[in-house]
Design an enzyme around this catalytic site. Structure first.
Site: not given
Ligand code: G6P
Ligand code: MG
Length: 216
Positions: A10, A16, A44-48, A24, A146, A116, A119, A77
């Site tokens: 992402d 994305t 950004k980069g943080i899990s769901r 969100w 991360k 992370a 998807n 979400k």
């Molecule tokens: C990436 C995005 C995050 C998102 C995470 C989990 O790291 O930067 O914004 O929350 O992936 O994505 P997911 O598709 O599993 O919800």
């Molecule tokens: Mg990213």
């Protein structure tokens, strides 16, 4: 000399982040929390689930929901997010990414994905670049997200190189910290917010050349 690449998804391969934000925001609005684009940078980069926890804490509602309700919110979400990805196609690859992946393939440089996102395989297929990746880290198998380096250490392991032999690409500050913590060379893909600690920052992959990176 570098021998392989580890990519975030992402914001690096495709944009994305805007869809994550829309999904969100809808969820946050539904429970009376207002988020804005500036706050979104933190996601950004943080899990769901960690993203949901940050939103709840931001709205002062961190103690208002059971684990089960949080699972439901995260699933809602995600369902909205996946709907927004419906039209995603190779045209949504960020500038220069396809040419860069083609060059890496041509030169037999292994590429792994360190995202992370659960998807990620689905998104790579929609973008038509799934086959360019020799490995995809499964984020469900990680102990920490991360900025912990674990995901990047795993990404290097899966393509059988030492992290010090890899170049990592990230658009999120948490991701840059993960790359550096793993001992990789960090390329920051800058959007609106400046990235600190990256070894090099770019605006797009059009600025990069595979051979130059291998010679670092
Ligand atoms: C990436 C995005 C995050 C998102 C995470 C989990 O790291 O930067 O914004 O929350 O992936 O994505 P997911 O598709 O599993 O919800
Ligand atoms: Mg990213």
């Amino acid at each position: 000399m570098k021998k392989g690449f580890a990519f975030d998804l992402d914001g690096v391969i495709t944009d994305t982040a805007k869809f994550h934000y829309v999904a969100w925001k809808e969820l946050a609005d539904s429970i009376g929390i207002t988020i804005d684009l500036q706050f979104n940078e933190q996601l950004k980069g943080i899990s769901r689930m960690d993203s949901l926890e940050r939103i709840l804490a931001y709205g002062g509602k961190e103690n208002d929901y059971t684990a089960e309700q949080k699972e439901e919110m995260a699933a809602d979400k995600n369902a909205n997010y996946v709907k927004l990805l419906d039209d995603l196609s190779p045209a949504d690859l960020l500038p220069g990414v396809k040419a860069f992946l083609d060059a890496a393939k041509e030169m037999n440089v292994p590429c792994s994905l360190a995202s992370a996102s659960k998807n990620a395989p689905f998104i790579l297929k929609k973008l038509g670049v799934y086959d360019y990746f020799d490995a995809i880290v499964d984020p469900a198998t990680l102990k920490k997200g991360k900025p912990d380096p674990e995901i990047f250490v795993r990404a290097a392991e899966l393509i059988h190189i030492d992290p010090s032999e890899a170049v990592g690409f990230e658009d999120a500050q948490a991701g840059i910290e993960g790359i550096k913590g793993a001992g990789m060379y960090a390329v920051g893909v800058e959007g609106n917010e400046p990235l600190t600690e990256a070894d090099m920052t770019i605006k797009s992959f059009e600025e990069l050349n595979v051979s130059d990176l291998l010679n670092l």
